[in-house]
Design an enzyme around this catalytic site. Structure first.
Site, PDB file in Angstrom:
ATOM      1  N   SER A 124       0.823  -1.216   0.000  1.00 57.71           N
ATOM      2  CA  SER A 124       0.000   0.000   0.000  1.00 57.71           C
ATOM      3  C   SER A 124       0.848   1.253   0.000  1.00 57.71           C
ATOM      4  O   SER A 124       0.327   2.348  -0.181  1.00 57.71           O
ATOM      5  CB  SER A 124      -0.865   0.033   1.258  1.00 57.71           C
ATOM      6  OG  SER A 124      -1.746  -1.047   1.298  1.00 57.71           O
ATOM      7  N   HIS A 145      -1.157  -2.352  -7.073  1.00 61.56           N
ATOM      8  CA  HIS A 145      -1.928  -2.027  -5.878  1.00 61.56           C
ATOM      9  C   HIS A 145      -3.414  -2.246  -6.127  1.00 61.56           C
ATOM     10  O   HIS A 145      -4.069  -1.455  -6.811  1.00 61.56           O
ATOM     11  CB  HIS A 145      -1.638  -0.573  -5.459  1.00 61.56           C
ATOM     12  CG  HIS A 145      -2.281  -0.189  -4.177  1.00 61.56           C
ATOM     13  ND1 HIS A 145      -2.785   1.056  -3.931  1.00 61.56           N
ATOM     14  CD2 HIS A 145      -2.494  -0.900  -3.035  1.00 61.56           C
ATOM     15  CE1 HIS A 145      -3.286   1.099  -2.712  1.00 61.56           C
ATOM     16  NE2 HIS A 145      -3.122  -0.079  -2.156  1.00 61.56           N
ATOM     17  N   GLU A 157      -3.741   0.190  -9.217  1.00 60.24           N
ATOM     18  CA  GLU A 157      -2.653   1.134  -9.509  1.00 60.24           C
ATOM     19  C   GLU A 157      -1.439   0.306  -9.903  1.00 60.24           C
ATOM     20  O   GLU A 157      -1.068  -0.629  -9.180  1.00 60.24           O
ATOM     21  CB  GLU A 157      -2.282   1.938  -8.260  1.00 60.24           C
ATOM     22  CG  GLU A 157      -3.173   3.110  -7.966  1.00 60.24           C
ATOM     23  CD  GLU A 157      -2.734   3.845  -6.705  1.00 60.24           C
ATOM     24  OE1 GLU A 157      -2.209   4.950  -6.836  1.00 60.24           O
ATOM     25  OE2 GLU A 157      -2.912   3.310  -5.598  1.00 60.24           O
ATOM     26  N   ASN A 195      -3.630   6.128  -1.961  1.00 61.52           N
ATOM     27  CA  ASN A 195      -3.413   6.151  -0.505  1.00 61.52           C
ATOM     28  C   ASN A 195      -2.784   7.454  -0.027  1.00 61.52           C
ATOM     29  O   ASN A 195      -2.911   7.810   1.142  1.00 61.52           O
ATOM     30  CB  ASN A 195      -2.556   4.962  -0.063  1.00 61.52           C
ATOM     31  CG  ASN A 195      -3.388   3.703   0.059  1.00 61.52           C
ATOM     32  OD1 ASN A 195      -4.621   3.769   0.147  1.00 61.52           O
ATOM     33  ND2 ASN A 195      -2.741   2.553   0.058  1.00 61.52           N
TER      34      ASN A 195
END
Ligand code: CAA
Ligand code: NAD
Length: 296
Positions: A124, A145, A157, A195
């Site tokens: 992450s 991701h 991602e 994130n």
């Protein structure tokens, strides 16, 4: 739930927790054979059993034919060591968000990674370039991701590190699309794109709670109703896992050196208490009765 064209390609997934199970389920749904590993075979088998339960719910809602669920599950093999991944075209690491754990995994995965295969991390937040540098061939290492819950969320991602080859990026993106997901290419900066935006918001919600500005339920209702978010931030934090959230915010804080990313003290307290969210039955809410009850 749509299933994809049957393929014979094999993938490896390391880590059979929430994310690894979701990735395995989605890959099997789209025709891949999946080797699912964890620290021991029992946890890998538990991961597969959890997928079985998710599929059973879909079958009971008439969203998936029972025979298709059975065939999907049969494509997932829990494994105890990485040897069976030797035939995999791609190995996705989805283990605990701790760099030293991931480094040990990559060392072992590199031994079975065939010369054409890609190693992708579902981290992450941990810098991809830093992790790639530990591998014999960093050009075949990349970040992929996924989002939680993987079978439902439509995005991956893709994060190339400095040494990642163009071919690896193209193959990882093609693999992501073959799972029915949209791809965004993100720079190898702390938290990547999503994130970097989401995690400070969740951390801030915990600061707001710690400052006594609102109750758990009101903070969640505020964002759910006022912003039309599907889950309030404290529910979402519990859903992600407070241990994972803590590790991510620490990476943001340490790698940028910016105090705006310091972990909320109450987040640290919940992690210290072992109240790390839905996966253990208790975080900002207690889930043990079936109906979430605020813990403060
Ligand atoms: N497999 C397949 N389908 C599943 C599933 C699974 N494991 N889990 C849920 N679904 C399906 C359900 O069958 C249901 O489909 P229908 O509506 O067609 O029946 C649909 O997903 C919604 O599920 P539910 O009805 O059980 O629940 P819901 O409507 O409350 O939605 C949710 C649940 C999709 C999780 C929604 O609350 C949501 O979108 N929450 C926000 C999730 C989010 O923000 N995720 C990102 C987290 S951050 C991250 O992932 C990055 C990181 O690094 C931390
Ligand atoms: P989790 O706690 O549900 O599962 C982690 C799994 O990794 C556990 O089953 C654990 O036994 C396993 N594990 C630990 N050490 C291992 C090892 N040496 N070898 C193999 N397996 C090992 O965590 P999660 O939520 O599934 O997160 C996994 C990864 O995915 C993390 O990097 C996390 O940052 C990332 N991620 C999480 C989310 C989320 O919302 N939870 C979303 C996107 C990405």
């Amino acid at each position: 739930m749509g299933s994809g064209v049957a393929q014979t390609t094999t993938i490896g997934v390391i880590g059979a927790g929430q994310m690894g199970s979701g990735i395995a389920q989605t890959a099997a749904q789209f025709g891949y054979s999946v080797m699912l590993a964890d620290v021991d075979i029992k946890i890998a088998e538990k991961g597969k059993a959890n997928i079985g339960q998710a599929l059973a719910r879909l079958v009971s809602k008439d969203r998936l034919p029972a025979a298709e669920a059975e065939a999907l599950l049969a494509r997932i093999t829990p494994i105890a060591d990485y040897a069976p991944m030797i035939g995999a075209d791609i190995i996705v690491e989805a283990a605990t968000e701790r760099e030293e754990i991931k480094h040990r995994i990559f060392e072992n995965a590199a031994k079975v990674l065939n010369p054409d295969a890609i190693l992708a991390s579902n981290t992450s937040s941990i810098p991809i370039t830093r992790m790639a540098a530990r591998l014999p061939d960093p050009s075949r290492f990349i970040g992929m991701h996924f989002f939680n819950p993987v079978p439902v969320m439509g995005l991956i991602e893709v994060i190339p590190g400095l040494p990642t080859s163009k071919e690896t990026t193209e193959r990882a993106s093609a693999f992501a699309r073959s799972l029915g997901k949209a791809v965004v290419l993100a720079g190898d900066e702390p938290g990547f794109i999503v994130n970097r935006i989401l995690v400070p918001m969740l951390n801030e919600a915990i600061f707001v709670l710690g400052a006594g500005m609102g109750s758990i339920e009101d903070i969640d209702a505020g964002c759910r109703i006022g912003l039309n978010h599907p889950m309030g931030p404290l529910t979402l934090a519990d859903f992600v896992g407070l241990d994972t959230l803590f590790e991510i915010i620490k990476v943001l804080h340490e790698t940028t050196g910016d105090s705006k990313y310091r972990p909320a003290p109450l987040l640290v307290k919940y992690v210290e208490a072992g109240w790390i969210g839905r996966k253990v039955g208790r975080g900002f809410y207690d889930y043990t009765s079936g109906t979430p009850v605020p813990t403060r």
